[in-house]
Write a protein that holds these residues in place. Structure first.
Motif, PDB file in Angstrom:
ATOM      1  N   GLU A  51       0.911   4.160  -2.853  1.00 45.69           N
ATOM      2  CA  GLU A  51       0.623   5.553  -2.514  1.00 45.69           C
ATOM      3  C   GLU A  51       1.719   6.485  -3.037  1.00 45.69           C
ATOM      4  OE1 GLU A  51      -1.276   8.942  -0.777  1.00 45.69           O
ATOM      5  OE2 GLU A  51      -1.899   6.997  -1.603  1.00 45.69           O
ATOM      6  N   GLU A 110       0.834  -1.208   0.000  1.00 47.49           N
ATOM      7  CA  GLU A 110       0.000   0.000   0.000  1.00 47.49           C
ATOM      8  C   GLU A 110       0.870   1.261   0.000  1.00 47.49           C
ATOM      9  OE1 GLU A 110      -3.298  -0.111  -0.369  1.00 47.49           O
ATOM     10  OE2 GLU A 110      -3.221  -2.320  -0.366  1.00 47.49           O
ATOM     11  N   LEU A 118      -3.505  -2.383  -7.779  1.00 47.30           N
ATOM     12  CA  LEU A 118      -2.908  -1.112  -7.382  1.00 47.30           C
ATOM     13  C   LEU A 118      -2.129  -0.451  -8.525  1.00 47.30           C
ATOM     14  CD1 LEU A 118      -1.611  -2.075  -3.825  1.00 47.30           C
ATOM     15  CD2 LEU A 118      -3.432  -0.426  -4.350  1.00 47.30           C
TER      16      LEU A 118
END
Length: 290
Positions: A80, A76, A115
């Motif tokens: 980001e 994650e 992602l």
């Protein structure tokens, strides 16, 4: 990205990354050999400043770790940082290898793809696996199915608990034989088995070699064991090599200075520092779109 220099592997500076002390004796010998010290604690601003100072326009952030279970948080964090600065970063995620669950790993790879990351990074020997461990084959299969490259730690490691034989290039050769559609990246260029990784890459066009964490100057030192790599990468393997630092393990400026001092052909340097990485990242983008 034009002709910008691309560092194909840096460690994401993440708040999710545990302190080095949490790794216990995994890192004791690393510190003795590499002497990174406070470098482990550098943040994103320091990474960007070093990239700017060295003229590196783009880097591939890797969710790379050697102990524990931090895969989800690191994935994650990588995503980001890529979201915030897509012009500066691409990303590779990872999977949990301890405790290992095939289906959890498969779902993590699906999340990495969702992602928008370009690949996965795995370090089998740190978690008791060999590169060609059949338990890892679902990872390789799922990543390949989703168009993700697979970066694998090869060669020497400095943890005195994990045998290096688990990461011999001959084991990567078996994986390449079983997954001819995969894009496989041999991280750290598999020293001390240099002739072996050269042979594997020569056999398999889908095997690339990154030099993260290494001092490039040694490729030009007679008797260092790197002689065959220097010769082949300047000719037959020109399109299978990737500039990487494993930052903060190795500084950008020194790496570039040493690469330029090896007498490589201009076309080789262009492929190493830009062309091969740009092509690989573009191919991953196309795979996602398909």
């Amino acid at each position: 990205m034009n002709s910008t220099i691309i560092d194909f592997r840096v460690r994401v500076p993440s708040v999710a990354r545990p302190p080095i002390s949490a790794g216990g004796d995994v890192y004791t010998q690393y510190e003795a050999v590499l002497d990174i010290g406070d470098g482990w604690h550098k943040d994103m601003d320091e990474l960007l400043a070093e990239m700017d100072e060295s003229g590196i326009g783009h880097a591939v952030l890797h969710a790379e770790y050697e102990h524990g279970d931090y895969a989800d948080a690191l994935n994650e964090e990588v995503a980001e940082q890529v979201r915030l600065r897509p012009e500066r970063f691409s990303g590779f995620g990872t999977v949990t290898l301890e405790p290992f669950s095939v289906m959890r790993a498969v779902r993590q790879i699906e999340r990495v793809a969702a992602l928008g990351l370009k690949g996965i990074n795995v370090q089998p020997s740190f978690f008791g696996h060999t590169i060609d461990d059949r338990l890892l084959y679902p990872i390789y299969a799922k990543a390949t199915e989703l168009g993700l490259a697979v970066a694998i730690h090869t060669g020497v490691n400095y943890s005195r608990r994990h045998p290096i034989e688990a990461e011999r290039p001959v084991r990567l050769d078996q994986v390449a034989c079983d997954f001819p559609e995969a894009t496989l990246i041999a991280c750290h260029a598999a020293w001390p088995w240099v002739p072996e990784i050269v042979a594997v890459a020569r056999r398999h066009p889908n095997v690339l070699i990154d030099f993260g964490g290494l001092a490039p100057k040694y490729l030009g030192v007679p008797g260092s064991g790197w002689e065959m790599m220097l010769r082949f990468m300047d000719r037959l393997l020109r399109h299978q090599v990737l500039f990487a630092t494993d930052w903060p393990v190795f500084p950008h400026g020194r790496a570039l200075e040493e690469w330029h001092g090896l007498g490589l052909r201009a076309e080789t340097l262009d492929a190493l520092l830009h062309g091969n990485a740009a092509r690989l990242l573009s191919a991953r983008e196309q795979a996602v779109l398909v």
